[in-house]
Design a protein around this motif. Sequence first.
Motif, PDB file in Angstrom:
ATOM      1  N   UNK A  43       0.853  -1.197   0.000  1.00  0.00           N
ATOM      2  CA  UNK A  43       0.000   0.000   0.000  1.00  0.00           C
ATOM      3  C   UNK A  43       0.887   1.245   0.000  1.00  0.00           C
ATOM      4  N   UNK A  44       0.314   2.372  -0.427  1.00  0.00           N
ATOM      5  CA  UNK A  44       1.060   3.630  -0.469  1.00  0.00           C
ATOM      6  C   UNK A  44       0.084   4.795  -0.569  1.00  0.00           C
ATOM      7  N   UNK A  45       0.618   6.000  -0.350  1.00  0.00           N
ATOM      8  CA  UNK A  45      -0.133   7.231  -0.591  1.00  0.00           C
ATOM      9  C   UNK A  45       0.403   7.872  -1.866  1.00  0.00           C
ATOM     10  N   UNK A  46      -0.432   8.675  -2.538  1.00  0.00           N
ATOM     11  CA  UNK A  46       0.024   9.332  -3.763  1.00  0.00           C
ATOM     12  C   UNK A  46      -0.674  10.662  -3.978  1.00  0.00           C
ATOM     13  N   UNK A  47      -0.027  11.538  -4.736  1.00  0.00           N
ATOM     14  CA  UNK A  47      -0.647  12.757  -5.253  1.00  0.00           C
ATOM     15  C   UNK A  47      -0.391  12.777  -6.752  1.00  0.00           C
ATOM     16  N   UNK A  48      -1.366  13.256  -7.506  1.00  0.00           N
ATOM     17  CA  UNK A  48      -1.279  13.235  -8.965  1.00  0.00           C
ATOM     18  C   UNK A  48      -1.654  14.591  -9.525  1.00  0.00           C
ATOM     19  N   UNK A  49      -0.939  15.033 -10.566  1.00  0.00           N
ATOM     20  CA  UNK A  49      -1.284  16.270 -11.258  1.00  0.00           C
ATOM     21  C   UNK A  49      -0.996  16.109 -12.744  1.00  0.00           C
ATOM     22  N   UNK A  50      -1.737  16.854 -13.568  1.00  0.00           N
ATOM     23  CA  UNK A  50      -1.498  16.782 -15.010  1.00  0.00           C
ATOM     24  C   UNK A  50      -2.735  16.483 -15.804  1.00  0.00           C
ATOM     25  N   UNK A  51      -2.573  15.679 -16.863  1.00  0.00           N
ATOM     26  CA  UNK A  51      -3.619  15.401 -17.845  1.00  0.00           C
ATOM     27  C   UNK A  51      -4.931  14.932 -17.226  1.00  0.00           C
ATOM     28  N   UNK A  52      -4.836  14.085 -16.185  1.00  0.00           N
ATOM     29  CA  UNK A  52      -6.038  13.528 -15.572  1.00  0.00           C
ATOM     30  C   UNK A  52      -6.545  14.363 -14.398  1.00  0.00           C
ATOM     31  N   UNK A  54      -6.015  16.877 -10.864  1.00  0.00           N
ATOM     32  CA  UNK A  54      -5.284  16.781  -9.605  1.00  0.00           C
ATOM     33  C   UNK A  54      -6.043  15.886  -8.645  1.00  0.00           C
ATOM     34  N   UNK A  55      -5.326  15.008  -7.969  1.00  0.00           N
ATOM     35  CA  UNK A  55      -5.963  14.097  -7.014  1.00  0.00           C
ATOM     36  C   UNK A  55      -4.921  13.617  -6.017  1.00  0.00           C
ATOM     37  N   UNK A  56      -5.387  13.205  -4.861  1.00  0.00           N
ATOM     38  CA  UNK A  56      -4.509  12.582  -3.876  1.00  0.00           C
ATOM     39  C   UNK A  56      -5.301  11.484  -3.193  1.00  0.00           C
ATOM     40  N   UNK A  57      -4.586  10.486  -2.685  1.00  0.00           N
ATOM     41  CA  UNK A  57      -5.291   9.389  -2.041  1.00  0.00           C
ATOM     42  C   UNK A  57      -4.357   8.265  -1.659  1.00  0.00           C
ATOM     43  N   UNK A  58      -4.933   7.077  -1.577  1.00  0.00           N
ATOM     44  CA  UNK A  58      -4.168   5.888  -1.205  1.00  0.00           C
ATOM     45  C   UNK A  58      -4.369   4.811  -2.267  1.00  0.00           C
ATOM     46  N   UNK A  67      -6.261  -1.096  -6.079  1.00  0.00           N
ATOM     47  CA  UNK A  67      -7.469  -0.502  -5.495  1.00  0.00           C
ATOM     48  C   UNK A  67      -7.075   0.877  -4.993  1.00  0.00           C
ATOM     49  N   UNK A  68      -7.652   1.931  -5.583  1.00  0.00           N
ATOM     50  CA  UNK A  68      -7.280   3.306  -5.249  1.00  0.00           C
ATOM     51  C   UNK A  68      -8.475   4.074  -4.692  1.00  0.00           C
ATOM     52  N   UNK A  69      -8.175   4.966  -3.732  1.00  0.00           N
ATOM     53  CA  UNK A  69      -9.202   5.834  -3.150  1.00  0.00           C
ATOM     54  C   UNK A  69      -8.723   7.278  -3.177  1.00  0.00           C
ATOM     55  N   UNK A  70      -9.552   8.163  -3.737  1.00  0.00           N
ATOM     56  CA  UNK A  70      -9.286   9.600  -3.702  1.00  0.00           C
ATOM     57  C   UNK A  70     -10.521  10.287  -3.133  1.00  0.00           C
ATOM     58  N   UNK A  71     -10.467  11.608  -3.042  1.00  0.00           N
ATOM     59  CA  UNK A  71     -11.615  12.345  -2.535  1.00  0.00           C
ATOM     60  C   UNK A  71     -12.820  12.280  -3.458  1.00  0.00           C
ATOM     61  N   UNK A  72     -12.564  11.996  -4.751  1.00  0.00           N
ATOM     62  CA  UNK A  72     -13.643  12.001  -5.744  1.00  0.00           C
ATOM     63  C   UNK A  72     -14.120  10.604  -6.140  1.00  0.00           C
ATOM     64  N   UNK A  73     -13.251   9.615  -6.025  1.00  0.00           N
ATOM     65  CA  UNK A  73     -13.595   8.310  -6.592  1.00  0.00           C
ATOM     66  C   UNK A  73     -12.923   7.161  -5.840  1.00  0.00           C
ATOM     67  N   UNK A  85     -16.112   4.068  -8.936  1.00  0.00           N
ATOM     68  CA  UNK A  85     -17.268   4.631  -8.231  1.00  0.00           C
ATOM     69  C   UNK A  85     -17.055   6.126  -8.058  1.00  0.00           C
ATOM     70  N   UNK A  86     -17.942   6.925  -8.681  1.00  0.00           N
ATOM     71  CA  UNK A  86     -17.878   8.383  -8.562  1.00  0.00           C
ATOM     72  C   UNK A  86     -18.759   8.811  -7.391  1.00  0.00           C
ATOM     73  N   UNK A  87     -18.148   9.405  -6.390  1.00  0.00           N
ATOM     74  CA  UNK A  87     -18.865   9.707  -5.148  1.00  0.00           C
ATOM     75  C   UNK A  87     -19.969  10.744  -5.335  1.00  0.00           C
TER      76      UNK A  87
END
Length: 201
Positions: A43-52, A54-58, A67-73, A85-87
């Motif tokens: 398992x790990x944490x991540x932050x993403x920016x760019x084409x897709x 901005x998102x952060x999660x685990x 299996x990924x979890x962000x604030x949006x999905x 799953x779109x929250x």
Amino acid sequence: MKRTLFISLLLALSASVFAQNASKARQILDKTAAVVGNKSGASASFTMSGKYGNASGTIIIKGRKFHARTGQAIVWFDGKTEWTYMKNTEEVNITTPTEAQQQAMNPYQFINIYKNGFTLGMKTVGANYQVHLTAQNKKRSIQEMYILINKSTYKPVQVKMRQANGWTTINISKFKASNISDATFIFNPKNYPDAEIIDLR
């Protein structure tokens, strides 16, 4: 004649250095794949920016599954099928993702693709190795990648990938090996009884 011989020797030396560099890059990625590709999972944490966006999660990974979890999905991927799953809309989209789409949600996807179809190179950047992958096929969805890998732990700390229309950067932290059940990577509709299921395959 001497000049021709000198140029030939220079080209041969350059080819040798390039081959050694590519070999070293592959060794680094092999060691990284062994660390990341823990058979029980990780398992790990991540932050993403760019084409897709901005998102952060685990993220939880096991082989090709994630299996990924962000604030949006929330995303489940069992190695073939992806459920997202779109929250905000309570929709679950079912797809068969491309290589680039998998990489966008799974920063460790590179451990499955670097062995074929990429030219490799590397250099040292501070406490990290920077491995550079360039696609040999110009039609490949991921054209180029830079992977920063800690020199002492062989854990990746950043993945940058380029597609036809831009770059995506994923920063990774808090990586740890875990014992993960295969059920973690499959969407269970019982847990989301109000969700609308949309099959886009």
